[in-house]
Design a protein around this motif. Structure first.
Motif, PDB file in Angstrom:
ATOM      1  N   HIS A  85       0.840  -1.194   0.000  1.00  0.00           N
ATOM      2  CA  HIS A  85       0.000   0.000   0.000  1.00  0.00           C
ATOM      3  C   HIS A  85       0.881   1.252   0.000  1.00  0.00           C
ATOM      4  O   HIS A  85       1.075   1.881  -1.032  1.00  0.00           O
ATOM      5  CB  HIS A  85      -0.953  -0.019   1.217  1.00  0.00           C
ATOM      6  CG  HIS A  85      -1.761   1.224   1.361  1.00  0.00           C
ATOM      7  ND1 HIS A  85      -2.010   1.800   2.578  1.00  0.00           N
ATOM      8  CD2 HIS A  85      -2.367   2.006   0.444  1.00  0.00           C
ATOM      9  CE1 HIS A  85      -2.745   2.889   2.391  1.00  0.00           C
ATOM     10  NE2 HIS A  85      -2.970   3.028   1.106  1.00  0.00           N
ATOM     11  N   ARG A  86       1.501   1.558   1.150  1.00  0.00           N
ATOM     12  CA  ARG A  86       2.358   2.736   1.175  1.00  0.00           C
ATOM     13  C   ARG A  86       3.592   2.538   2.037  1.00  0.00           C
ATOM     14  O   ARG A  86       3.972   3.387   2.824  1.00  0.00           O
ATOM     15  CB  ARG A  86       1.564   3.969   1.591  1.00  0.00           C
ATOM     16  CG  ARG A  86       0.801   4.571   0.371  1.00  0.00           C
ATOM     17  CD  ARG A  86      -0.083   5.736   0.750  1.00  0.00           C
ATOM     18  NE  ARG A  86       0.549   6.631   1.666  1.00  0.00           N
ATOM     19  CZ  ARG A  86      -0.053   7.186   2.730  1.00  0.00           C
ATOM     20  NH1 ARG A  86      -1.336   6.930   2.973  1.00  0.00           N
ATOM     21  NH2 ARG A  86       0.607   7.992   3.533  1.00  0.00           N
ATOM     22  N   PHE A  87       4.218   1.349   1.873  1.00  0.00           N
ATOM     23  CA  PHE A  87       5.617   1.122   2.272  1.00  0.00           C
ATOM     24  C   PHE A  87       5.892   0.961   3.770  1.00  0.00           C
ATOM     25  O   PHE A  87       7.049   0.931   4.174  1.00  0.00           O
ATOM     26  CB  PHE A  87       6.542   2.225   1.722  1.00  0.00           C
ATOM     27  CG  PHE A  87       6.240   2.668   0.334  1.00  0.00           C
ATOM     28  CD1 PHE A  87       6.354   1.776  -0.713  1.00  0.00           C
ATOM     29  CD2 PHE A  87       5.802   3.962   0.070  1.00  0.00           C
ATOM     30  CE1 PHE A  87       6.061   2.180  -2.006  1.00  0.00           C
ATOM     31  CE2 PHE A  87       5.502   4.371  -1.217  1.00  0.00           C
ATOM     32  CZ  PHE A  87       5.630   3.481  -2.265  1.00  0.00           C
ATOM     33  N   CYS A 102      -0.343  -5.237   8.358  1.00  0.00           N
ATOM     34  CA  CYS A 102       0.429  -3.993   8.383  1.00  0.00           C
ATOM     35  C   CYS A 102      -0.191  -3.049   9.427  1.00  0.00           C
ATOM     36  O   CYS A 102      -1.399  -2.800   9.405  1.00  0.00           O
ATOM     37  CB  CYS A 102       0.408  -3.355   6.999  1.00  0.00           C
ATOM     38  SG  CYS A 102       1.260  -1.767   6.949  1.00  0.00           S
ATOM     39  N   TYR A 104      -0.125   0.107   9.680  1.00  0.00           N
ATOM     40  CA  TYR A 104      -0.483   1.463   9.245  1.00  0.00           C
ATOM     41  C   TYR A 104      -1.967   1.541   8.879  1.00  0.00           C
ATOM     42  O   TYR A 104      -2.741   2.271   9.514  1.00  0.00           O
ATOM     43  CB  TYR A 104       0.415   1.844   8.060  1.00  0.00           C
ATOM     44  CG  TYR A 104       0.566   3.328   7.791  1.00  0.00           C
ATOM     45  CD1 TYR A 104      -0.168   4.300   8.483  1.00  0.00           C
ATOM     46  CD2 TYR A 104       1.479   3.769   6.821  1.00  0.00           C
ATOM     47  CE1 TYR A 104      -0.005   5.654   8.217  1.00  0.00           C
ATOM     48  CE2 TYR A 104       1.649   5.118   6.553  1.00  0.00           C
ATOM     49  CZ  TYR A 104       0.899   6.061   7.251  1.00  0.00           C
ATOM     50  OH  TYR A 104       1.068   7.396   6.979  1.00  0.00           O
ATOM     51  N   HIS A 105      -2.411   0.755   7.859  1.00  0.00           N
ATOM     52  CA  HIS A 105      -3.828   0.793   7.466  1.00  0.00           C
ATOM     53  C   HIS A 105      -4.451  -0.592   7.455  1.00  0.00           C
ATOM     54  O   HIS A 105      -5.516  -0.791   6.899  1.00  0.00           O
ATOM     55  CB  HIS A 105      -3.989   1.423   6.076  1.00  0.00           C
ATOM     56  CG  HIS A 105      -3.237   2.701   5.888  1.00  0.00           C
ATOM     57  ND1 HIS A 105      -1.945   2.733   5.398  1.00  0.00           N
ATOM     58  CD2 HIS A 105      -3.565   3.993   6.153  1.00  0.00           C
ATOM     59  CE1 HIS A 105      -1.504   3.976   5.358  1.00  0.00           C
ATOM     60  NE2 HIS A 105      -2.464   4.765   5.801  1.00  0.00           N
ATOM     61  N   TRP A 107      -3.715  -3.530   5.974  1.00  0.00           N
ATOM     62  CA  TRP A 107      -3.704  -4.529   4.896  1.00  0.00           C
ATOM     63  C   TRP A 107      -3.055  -5.784   5.487  1.00  0.00           C
ATOM     64  O   TRP A 107      -2.053  -5.692   6.216  1.00  0.00           O
ATOM     65  CB  TRP A 107      -2.883  -4.034   3.687  1.00  0.00           C
ATOM     66  CG  TRP A 107      -3.583  -2.995   2.852  1.00  0.00           C
ATOM     67  CD1 TRP A 107      -4.493  -2.068   3.266  1.00  0.00           C
ATOM     68  CD2 TRP A 107      -3.393  -2.781   1.443  1.00  0.00           C
ATOM     69  NE1 TRP A 107      -4.898  -1.284   2.221  1.00  0.00           N
ATOM     70  CE2 TRP A 107      -4.236  -1.695   1.079  1.00  0.00           C
ATOM     71  CE3 TRP A 107      -2.611  -3.371   0.453  1.00  0.00           C
ATOM     72  CZ2 TRP A 107      -4.315  -1.206  -0.233  1.00  0.00           C
ATOM     73  CZ3 TRP A 107      -2.674  -2.894  -0.853  1.00  0.00           C
ATOM     74  CH2 TRP A 107      -3.535  -1.825  -1.185  1.00  0.00           C
TER      75      TRP A 107
HETATM   76  S1  FES Z   1       1.088   1.128   4.404  1.00  0.00           S
HETATM   77 FE1  FES Z   1      -1.057   1.224   4.428  1.00  0.00          FE
HETATM   78  S2  FES Z   1      -1.624  -0.723   5.052  1.00  0.00           S
HETATM   79 FE2  FES Z   1       0.488  -0.863   4.959  1.00  0.00          FE
END
Ligand code: FES
Ligand SMILES: [Fe+2]
Length: 369
Positions: A85-87, A102, A104-105, A107
């Motif tokens: 998604h974004r690293f 992950c 962060y969001h 996933w």
């Molecule tokens: S960076 Fe967004 S879910 Fe991993």
């Protein structure tokens, strides 16, 4: 089994200038080495001990790349630990899990890196989850050792390690029968090339390793024959005769199927020692963290029948040699850091260092330096 056959004349000759001393301290050289050397070769990560159950995972950094190693139902996987998604780094530390989520969001990925879920995904148009797996890396296991490579096109591990495996079997060491017993990690204040070069010659053994020189015939050129085969180098020496007549005088138990001390090196940063006695292999890997710092790991793989007492005596003997080497390496690094002596010279008994420096020079030349 014979000692390696290095003709005596190969051990006489001109001095060879070493590469510029600045290469031991220059961050640009390390960047080139990371790209041209470490990103293209098999890197030893550690043992399979914490990867025995399905779901076990551990995180490491290979060069600059975060990597997660997992055990799935199919076997061991090495995945780039960077979210598609974004690293963000997906897995943290080590543990056991069915999925890697992950932070962060959120996933989440299965143990083979396939993307399973993305929050609110029903709102994403044309979202094909199969297009966003964690990047898979080449991974392979030898005995209990796990290796990974950042280069998708690397030749199979067996092409690289097979020669070492054969020569170890020749001296009585079958890696698949040894069990990991001990790991020592240390940060050495020295460039990784100083570490490699220290391993690759025994010209320093007599002045710098008194116990080792007392135990092995390393005080002369003839006592330490070596061979250079491109990216694999090997050297052997014999224990002093006195231990045959009086095995009790040996610094550790030298009685067993292994009769020689053999020191092998595989380009760029993987080395092994085996010592006379019961089955044993000491694996020495060293990875640069900065131009002046190298993280080294010593892993002892021993015959499972070796008693704790015997293992302790062997590891004490080897550790003493290891600490002597660390002091040598760190003194060399203090010597190179100011660039006051621009170049050194290599003597005929340092033929393996000459070969190593050629491999480094070739890699640096590929980068146009
Ligand atoms: S960076 Fe967004 S879910 Fe991993
Ligand atoms: Fe040494």
């Amino acid at each position: 089994m014979t000692l390696l056959n290095v003709a005596d004349e190969a051990r006489r000759g001109e001095l060879v200038p070493s590469f510029p001393v600045s290469w031991y301290t220059d961050p640009e050289i390390l960047e080139i080495e990371r790209r041209e050397i470490f990103a293209k070769t098999w890197q030893y990560l550690g043992t399979t001990e914490s990867l025995t159950r399905t779901g076990d995972y551990l995180t490491v950094t290979v060069g600059d790349v975060p990597v997660v190693v997992t055990r799935s139902a199919e076997g061991i996987n090495a995945l780039v630990n960077v979210c598609r998604h974004r690293f963000h780094e997906v897995a943290q530390g080590s543990g056991n899990a069915r999925r890697l989520a992950c932070p962060y969001h959120a996933w989440s990925y299965d143990l083979e890196g396939n993307l399973c879920n993305a929050p609110r995904e029903t709102r994403f148009e044309n979202f094909d989850k199969s297009q966003f797996p964690l990047v898979k890396l080449p991974v392979a296991v030898w005995g209990q050792m796990v290796f990974v490579c950042l280069d998708q096109d690397v030749a199979p591990l067996q092409d690289w390690i097979g020669r070492l495996q054969d020569v170890l079997i020749d001296v009585g060491v079958d890696v698949t029968k040894l069990v990991h017993r001990k790991r020592t990690e240390m940060t050495i204040k020295g460039n990784w090339k100083v570490v490699a070069e220290n391993f690759l010659e025994c010209y320093h053994c007599a002045p710098a390793h008194p116990s080792y020189t007392k135990a092995f015939d390393v005080a002369t050129s003839e006592g330490y024959p070596f061979e250079v085969n491109q990216d694999w180098m090997t050297a052997r020496t014999l224990p002093r005769d006195v231990f045959k007549q009086e095995p009790d005088k040996a610094p550790y138990n030298m009685v067993g199927p292994v009769e020689v001390n053999q020191n092998d090196y595989l380009w760029p940063n993987f080395a092994t020692w085996t010592f006379p006695g019961e089955g044993n292999l000491l694996v020495y890997s060293f990875t640069p963290v900065s131009p002046g710092e190298t993280v080294a790991h010593f892993d002892y793989f021993l015959d499972p029948a070796m008693t704790d007492d015997a293992a302790e005596k062997l590891t004490e003997f080897v550790d003493e040699v290891g600490w002597e080497d660390v002091r040598l390496i760190e003194s060399v690094q203090r010597g190179v850091v100011g660039n006051a002596v621009p170049t050194g010279v290599l003597v005929p008994d340092e033929g393996q260092v000459v070969a190593f420096q050629k491999l480094v020079r070739d890699a640096v030349a590929r980068a146009g330096r």
